[in-house]
Structure formats: structure tokens, C-alpha cells
Design a protein around this motif. Structure first.
Motif, PDB file in Angstrom:
ATOM      1  N   THR A  65      56.102  26.914  26.445  1.00  6.21           N
ATOM      2  CA  THR A  65      56.956  26.677  27.961  1.00  6.21           C
ATOM      3  C   THR A  65      56.150  27.982  28.746  1.00  6.21           C
ATOM      4  N   ALA A  66      56.852  29.225  28.638  1.00  2.63           N
ATOM      5  CA  ALA A  66      56.309  30.183  29.152  1.00  2.63           C
ATOM      6  C   ALA A  66      54.845  30.949  29.118  1.00  2.63           C
ATOM      7  N   ILE A  67      54.013  30.318  28.188  1.00  5.35           N
ATOM      8  CA  ILE A  67      52.368  30.481  28.588  1.00  5.35           C
ATOM      9  C   ILE A  67      52.192  29.973  29.875  1.00  5.35           C
ATOM     10  N   ILE A  68      52.553  28.179  29.669  1.00  5.52           N
ATOM     11  CA  ILE A  68      52.081  28.022  30.939  1.00  5.52           C
ATOM     12  C   ILE A  68      52.790  28.064  32.401  1.00  5.52           C
ATOM     13  N   THR A  69      53.752  28.364  32.219  1.00  2.00           N
ATOM     14  CA  THR A  69      54.276  29.005  33.701  1.00  2.00           C
ATOM     15  C   THR A  69      54.036  31.061  34.038  1.00  2.00           C
ATOM     16  N   ASP A  70      52.997  31.209  33.456  1.00  2.00           N
ATOM     17  CA  ASP A  70      52.417  32.504  33.411  1.00  2.00           C
ATOM     18  C   ASP A  70      51.258  32.227  34.791  1.00  2.00           C
ATOM     19  N   TYR A  71      51.452  33.361  36.320  1.00  2.00           N
ATOM     20  CA  TYR A  71      50.666  32.835  37.224  1.00  2.00           C
ATOM     21  C   TYR A  71      49.793  34.060  37.256  1.00  2.00           C
ATOM     22  N   MET A  72      49.691  34.582  36.319  1.00  2.00           N
ATOM     23  CA  MET A  72      48.792  36.392  36.209  1.00  2.00           C
ATOM     24  C   MET A  72      47.586  36.319  37.381  1.00  2.00           C
ATOM     25  N   VAL A  73      46.493  35.273  36.365  1.00  2.00           N
ATOM     26  CA  VAL A  73      45.601  34.686  36.892  1.00  2.00           C
ATOM     27  C   VAL A  73      45.349  34.016  38.801  1.00  2.00           C
ATOM     28  N   ASP A  74      46.531  33.508  38.880  1.00  2.00           N
ATOM     29  CA  ASP A  74      46.364  32.873  40.127  1.00  2.00           C
ATOM     30  C   ASP A  74      46.406  34.240  41.131  1.00  2.00           C
ATOM     31  N   ARG A  75      47.189  35.097  41.012  1.00  2.00           N
ATOM     32  CA  ARG A  75      47.656  36.753  41.683  1.00  2.00           C
ATOM     33  C   ARG A  75      46.081  37.379  41.843  1.00  2.00           C
ATOM     34  N   VAL A  76      45.249  36.997  40.164  1.00  2.00           N
ATOM     35  CA  VAL A  76      43.917  37.737  41.177  1.00  2.00           C
ATOM     36  C   VAL A  76      42.891  36.732  41.701  1.00  2.00           C
ATOM     37  N   ILE A  77      43.329  35.172  41.968  1.00  2.23           N
ATOM     38  CA  ILE A  77      42.025  34.614  42.198  1.00  2.23           C
ATOM     39  C   ILE A  77      42.516  35.120  43.919  1.00  2.23           C
ATOM     40  N   VAL A  78      43.613  35.125  43.854  1.00  3.57           N
ATOM     41  CA  VAL A  78      44.145  35.167  45.202  1.00  3.57           C
ATOM     42  C   VAL A  78      43.781  36.867  46.216  1.00  3.57           C
ATOM     43  N   LEU A  79      43.651  37.269  45.150  1.00  8.20           N
ATOM     44  CA  LEU A  79      43.454  39.085  45.982  1.00  8.20           C
ATOM     45  C   LEU A  79      41.856  39.023  45.753  1.00  8.20           C
ATOM     46  N   LEU A  80      41.214  38.586  44.763  1.00  6.01           N
ATOM     47  CA  LEU A  80      39.820  38.492  44.855  1.00  6.01           C
ATOM     48  C   LEU A  80      39.171  37.967  46.048  1.00  6.01           C
ATOM     49  N   SER A  81      39.712  37.030  46.363  1.00  2.00           N
ATOM     50  CA  SER A  81      39.596  36.047  47.519  1.00  2.00           C
ATOM     51  C   SER A  81      39.224  37.168  49.341  1.00  2.00           C
ATOM     52  N   PHE A  82      41.119  37.704  48.614  1.00  2.48           N
ATOM     53  CA  PHE A  82      41.425  38.205  50.243  1.00  2.48           C
ATOM     54  C   PHE A  82      40.268  39.281  50.177  1.00  2.48           C
ATOM     55  N   GLY A  83      39.931  40.228  48.980  1.00  5.18           N
ATOM     56  CA  GLY A  83      38.708  40.813  48.618  1.00  5.18           C
ATOM     57  C   GLY A  83      37.287  40.735  49.674  1.00  5.18           C
ATOM     58  N   ILE A  84      36.968  39.392  48.865  1.00  4.48           N
ATOM     59  CA  ILE A  84      35.594  39.414  49.384  1.00  4.48           C
ATOM     60  C   ILE A  84      35.563  38.742  50.998  1.00  4.48           C
ATOM     61  N   GLY A  85      36.465  38.204  51.447  1.00  7.97           N
ATOM     62  CA  GLY A  85      36.974  37.735  52.674  1.00  7.97           C
ATOM     63  C   GLY A  85      36.548  39.081  53.892  1.00  7.97           C
ATOM     64  N   LEU A  86      37.662  39.860  53.050  1.00  7.58           N
ATOM     65  CA  LEU A  86      37.313  41.316  53.976  1.00  7.58           C
ATOM     66  C   LEU A  86      36.018  41.635  53.987  1.00  7.58           C
ATOM     67  N   LEU A  87      35.463  41.750  52.918  1.00 14.53           N
ATOM     68  CA  LEU A  87      33.910  42.774  52.466  1.00 14.53           C
ATOM     69  C   LEU A  87      32.588  41.458  53.320  1.00 14.53           C
ATOM     70  N   VAL A  88      33.761  40.384  53.458  1.00 15.86           N
ATOM     71  CA  VAL A  88      31.979  39.800  54.420  1.00 15.86           C
ATOM     72  C   VAL A  88      32.637  39.362  55.804  1.00 15.86           C
ATOM     73  N   GLY A  89      33.690  39.556  55.915  1.00 13.39           N
ATOM     74  CA  GLY A  89      33.827  39.943  57.582  1.00 13.39           C
ATOM     75  C   GLY A  89      33.322  41.403  57.909  1.00 13.39           C
ATOM     76  N   GLY A  90      33.397  42.138  56.930  1.00 10.81           N
ATOM     77  CA  GLY A  90      33.297  43.226  57.810  1.00 10.81           C
ATOM     78  C   GLY A  90      31.537  43.899  57.699  1.00 10.81           C
ATOM     79  N   LEU A  91      30.786  43.221  56.788  1.00 15.66           N
ATOM     80  CA  LEU A  91      29.632  42.878  56.780  1.00 15.66           C
ATOM     81  C   LEU A  91      29.127  42.114  58.107  1.00 15.66           C
ATOM     82  N   ALA A  92      29.103  41.314  58.475  1.00 20.78           N
ATOM     83  CA  ALA A  92      29.181  39.922  59.523  1.00 20.78           C
ATOM     84  C   ALA A  92      29.216  41.528  60.785  1.00 20.78           C
ATOM     85  N   ALA A  93      30.682  41.879  61.129  1.00 22.41           N
ATOM     86  CA  ALA A  93      30.843  42.603  61.657  1.00 22.41           C
ATOM     87  C   ALA A  93      29.549  43.192  62.277  1.00 22.41           C
TER      88      ALA A  93
END
Length: 570
Positions: free
Chosen positions: A466-494
Motif C-alpha cells: 500500500t505504501a508503494i502505490i501511494t509514492d508520488y516522487m516520480v510524479d514530482r519529477v515529471i512536473v519539475l521536468l515539464s516546467f523546466g523544459i517549458g522555460l527552456l523552450v520559452g527562452g529559446l523561442a524569445a
């Protein structure tokens, strides 16, 4: 006590996993979908079994298509009427007022320029005028189409057409930027951000494999730094509420980091294994990105249908509506919106689960961009398991609809309404997590939704995970990477806009940020679905994983045992 084990060939060539405490028999007798007919036994742990090919939960699939037909009927009935009514009101009431208001915008920008020392008469450098120009010219084109639609043989037609050209000249006096040039530059920026977003989001998979553990550590620590920054900023600028909020975030994030730090290698191993499976079947990303396109088209269609229906039934004008929309109609439209959106997302989730299951048991059938595992898994998701997907999606959609209606009714906040909203929010989170695991079994074995939910939860409980399936650390990395790459794409587009003298830096950054985040989030969302599938497969059949992916299996066994020494007994 550490368990010593090995694998040897048993009767009939079936691999048998031997330990000093138990014996696990792993059947690798496959069928056309690539899954085993049965998974492992360990004590009383249940096993999944491939179901016969039949359409599961057909009533809910039929009901889903029925609501789509109802939406199409509303669109065909109300959109033309609302469009005609709106065009008439715009032409007779709104157009000339809009053109005359151009002088007001001009004076407003002049006043802003005086305050900031900027000459807004140079409209080519004004973001506001760029937007006004597009809106103004679009309005003129819409009006011109209207004039063509009502064209007849009367002498008034020629006069109306002349009015169009006269109005266009008036608009050009205020909107100096060439709209065609702006539109071309805009499309170039969008194309650049799309290509860049696709490249960087794909590279993020390699980043997740090589730096899985540092990424998870950073995602855990970043909230500590954010809380500390808020508190320090509040002290510097004398904002007590920021100080309190910052220290609260800092304390909670620090406690979280303390309790999960020893589980970071475990989460990193899950993420690496799932990413390897996705990279081996990179064609899965096509269905994920296709879901974005379909979802965008559905949202556009839904908004057009919903507002057209409300416009006609509510007897609306440009100044407001005479009647309140019927509550049942609003409920139906909201339910349709959330239900269809959930179905689109969950079709991808079930497709990923089926593909990763084949990679787990028969890797040779799931090791190419367009492998047979991907196509067959998607086919099953869209046919035999579609009713089950519709049923699970409907449960979440009902809760989301009730929350939306509650928010709409909260004109006066009350304690009961806040509690009800909080309760519905918790139910929504629980149902979404419940669906994630149930749909894994739907994708792996073709169970009905209820059977899949019961079987997978029984498996997790009997494993003590039960403790294993409630672990959300991978989801946090997904959000972090998505935001980081979004910033990078935005900066390069500007930077791209600045380098070519387009003067669209603000717009380019905004577009790049959104495009980068969406594309990366969708792609890494596939990894999130794969992580859930990996956990379920490992709960059922670690022996097959050890045979087919030995290095990943050894790493997973070590990190899982360190993170959950009491729950993990392989």
C-alpha cells in the motif's frame, strides 16, 4: 533475514525461481497478445489471467457514444442559429462602436507612453497594437464574410461592400502593423516552438535515465528552498503572511524529505525501468500526442456547442441573457466535457499498460518504434476494453462535474460548501488513483473494470504494498521536468524572435512555455503510466523480469528491499 535464491529449469522447461523460503513458478506460456496465461503464485497472492476476447462493459461504451450523439445534435441545432443571431447583433450594434473605440485605445496608449517615456505612435513595437490589429482585421474579415453571405441583386449590396473597404481603411489608420506579416511571424514562432518542444521533450527521456536519482532529490528539496525563499522575502519586505506561509512550507517540506529520503533510490529505479520500456516502444508517444490534438479539438467543439446552446436557450444578446440556463443542461454539458476528456486520457493509459506488459514478458515483441505490441494494445483499448474505460472515466467525471457545479454555486462562501468541496476533491483524488491501478489490469489482461479494480487492489494489499502505490516522487519529477523544459523552450523561442527582429519576445516566450510544458508533460505522463504497470507486473511476476531484463531486475530488487524491508520479501 536475506533471502538467497536462484533460477533453474523445471519440468517442461518452465523456469522455476527457488528460494530458501518459497518456490515461485512463472509461466511464460504466451498467447497472441504477448501476455502470460497466468502470472506467479507466492503463497496466497492472486494471479492475473488473460481474459477471452469480448467486449467488456458494453453498456457504458454505448452510453458514451450516446452522449456524443447528443452533443452532435446540439451542435447542429444551436451553432448555426447562435452564429446567425450573433452576426446580426455584431453587424448592427457592435461594429461601428468597435471601430470608433480605436481612438480611445490610441489615447490610452499615448497616455501610457507619456508615463513611461515610450512613443506608442510607433505601433510596430506595441504588443497591444499587434493584438488590436489582429482583432480588428479579423473582425473586418468576419463582417466581410457576412456581407457575402447576404449578398443579393439589390443596389444595397454594392453599398455594403463599399462600407467594408471604407471600414478597413479606417482600421488601418489605427492598426499600423501589417497583420499578414504578424500572422506569418506568429506561425513561424509556433512552428519553431513545436519542433524544439518535440526534440527537448524526447531528450528528457534520456535525462530521466541518466540522472534519475539527482532529479528526484532535487524535486524533493525544491519545496524546502521555495518555503525558505518565501519566508526570507517576507522578512525583507515586511509581509507577515509570507513569513508564516514560507515557514509552514519549509517545515512541511523538510519533514517530507526526511521521511522519504531513503526511498529515493527505489523511486529512481522504478522511473528508469519505466523509461527504458517507453524508449523501447517510443511509438507510444504518438498516441499521447494524438490525444492532445483530439483533446484540443474536443474542447473547441464543446465550447462552441455549449455557448451556442446557452446563447439560444437563454435568449442572450451582447448585453447579457434574459433567462438562466437550465441546471440539467449545464450538468449534462459539464459531465460530457469531463467524461470525454477522461476517456481520451485513459485510452492512452491502457495502451501503455498493455505495451509495457508485453515488454515485460515478451520483450522481442515490444522493442521497436511501431511494435506489434503497441498496435495490438491500442486496438484492444479502443474495442474490447473501451466500455471498461468509459465506466472508470465516468466515475471520476461525475465527481468533477459535482465539484464544478459546487464552485459555480459558491456565490456566498459557507463552511458547509467548503467542506463539501474539500470532500469532493479528496474523492476525486482517490478515484483517479483507483482508476490508474484498475486500468493497468484492464490493459494487461482485459478484465472488466470492476473485476480489474478488485483484482489489482487485492494483489497490492496481499503483497503489503500500500505504501508503494501511494509514492508520488516520480510524479514530482515529471512536473519539475515539464516546467523546466517549458522555460527552456520559452527562452529559446524569445531568443529566436529577438535574433530575427520579429519583436515578439513576450508572445514567443509564452507560447514556448506552454508548448514545452504540454509536450513534455504528455510524453512523461506515458512514463508515469509505465511506472504503475511496472509495479503491478513486479508484484505478480518478478521471475520473468529477472530472465528478460536481468540488470534492471537486480537493481530493482536491491533498491526495493532497502526501501521496504518489511514489505518486500523476494
Amino acid at each position: 533475514k536475506k533471502i538467497h535464491s536462484y533460477t533453474k529449469a523445471g519440468p517442461g522447461g518452465i523456469p522455476v525461481h527457488i528460494s530458501n523460503r518459497q518456490m515461485i513458478k512463472a509461466s511464460v506460456e504466451g498467447h497472441d497478445s504477448g501476455y502470460p496465461t497466468s502470472s506467479i503464485y507466492e503463497g496466497d497472492v492472486p494471479k492475473g489471467k488473460q481474459q477471452p476476447k469480448k467486449f467488456n462493459d458494453p453498456f457504458w461504451g454505448f452510453l458514451f457514444f450516446l452522449q456524443l450523439i447528443a452533443m452532435a445534435a446540439c451542435a447542429m441545432t444551436f451553432i448555426p442559429e447562435a452564429k446567425s443571431d450573433l452576426m446580426n447583433q455584431i453587424y448592427y450594434d457592435g461594429y461601428y462602436q468597435n471601430i470608433n473605440n480605436a481612438e480611445y485605445y490610441n489615447r490610452l496608449l499615448d497616455q501610457e507612453g507619456t508615463e513611461k517615456g515610450i512613443d506608442h505612435r510607433d505601433k510596430t513595437n506595441s504588443l497591444t497594437f499587434k493584438a488590436l490589429n489582429v482583432v480588428g482585421r479579423s473582425f473586418l474579415k468576419v463582417r466581410y464574410l457576412y456581407l457575402e453571405a447576404i449578398q443579393s441583386t439589390t443596389s444595397n449590396d454594392r453599398k455594403l461592400e463599399q462600407n467594408y473597404y471604407q471600414a478597413e481603411d479606417e482600421a488601418n489608420e489605427y492598426y499600423a502593423l501589417d497583420s499578414d506579416t504578424f500572422s506569418t511571424q506568429y506561425m513561424v514562432v509556433v512552428g519553431f516552438t513545436m519542433i524544439l518542444g518535440l526534440i527537448l521533450s524526447t531528450l528528457s527521456l534520456t535525462l530521466m535515465i541518466k540522472f534519475a536519482e539527482p532529479l528526484i532529490k532535487f524535486s524533493v528539496l525544491i519545496n524546502i528552498f521555495v518555503g525558505l525563499g518565501l519566508a526570507i522575502g517576507g522578512m525583507i519586505y515586511s509581509y507577515p503572511e509570507f513569513i508564516i506561509m514560507g515557514f509552514f512550507v519549509f517545515i512541511m517540506a523538510s519533514c517530507y524529505a526526511y521521511f522519504v529520503w531513503n526511498r529515493i533510490p527505489f523511486a529512481a529505479t522504478n522511473m528508469v525501468t519505466a523509461t527504458v520500456a517507453v524508449k523501447a516502444n517510443i511509438g507510444l508517444t504518438f498516441f499521447a500526442w494524438a490525444a492532445i490534438v483530439i483533446g484540443g479539438a474536443w474542447m473547441t467543439f464543446w465550447f462552441a456547442t455549449f455557448y451556442s446552446t446557452i446563447w439560444v436557450l437563454g435568449e442572450c444578446t451582447l448585453n447579457g441573457c434574459l433567462e438562466e440556463p437550465n441546471g440539467f443542461i449545464v450538468f449534462f454539458f459539464l459531465l460530457s466535457f469531463y467524461w470525454t476528456s477522461q476517456v481520451i486520457k485513459n485510452v492512452v493509459h491502457v495502451t501503455v499498460a498493455g505495451t509495457v506488459g508485453t515488454w515485460w514478458w515478451k520483450p522481442l515483441e515490444a522493442s521497436s518504434c511501431c511494435s506489434s505490441a503497441i498496435l495490438s494494445s491500442h486496438f484492444r483499448a479502443m474495442t474490447y476494453s473501451f466500455g471498461s474505460i468509459c465506466l472508470g472515466s465516468l466515475l471520476v467525471a461525475i465527481i468533477q462535474t459535482l465539484r464544478a457545479l459546487l464552485e459555480r454555486a459558491r456565490e456566498e462562501d459557507s463552511l458547509l460548501r467548503c467542506l463539501a468541496d474539500c470532500l469532493l476533491g479528496c474523492l476525486e483524488t482517490i478515484m483517479e488513483m483507483f482508476n490508474e491501478w484498475a486500468f493497468v489490469y484492464v490493459g494487461l489482461y482485459g478484465y472488466t473494470f470492476v473485476e480489474a479494480a478488485q483484482n489489482v487492489m487485492t494483489l497490492i494489499k496481499m503483497r503489503g504494498w500500500t505504501a508503494i502505490i501511494t509514492d508520488y516522487m516520480v510524479d514530482r519529477v515529471i512536473v519539475l521536468l515539464s516546467f523546466g523544459i517549458g522555460l527552456l523552450v520559452g527562452g529559446l523561442a524569445a531568443l529566436f524572435s529577438y535574433s530575427f527582429g520579429m519583436n515578439l519576445e513576450d508572445i514567443a516566450f509564452g507560447i514556448g512555455l506552454v508548448v514545452g510544458m504540454v509536450l513534455t508533460g504528455v510524453l512523461l505522463g506515458v512514463v508515469g503510466s509505465a511506472v504503475n504497470t511496472i509495479i503491478v507486473c513486479y508484484a505478480e511476476d518478478p521471475a520473468s523480469f529477472d530472465m528478460n531484463h536481468f540488470e534492471l531486475s537486480a537493481r530493482m530488487r536491491e533498491t526495493w528491499r532497502d526501501a521496504f524491508p518489511l514489505d518486500f520479501n523476494y
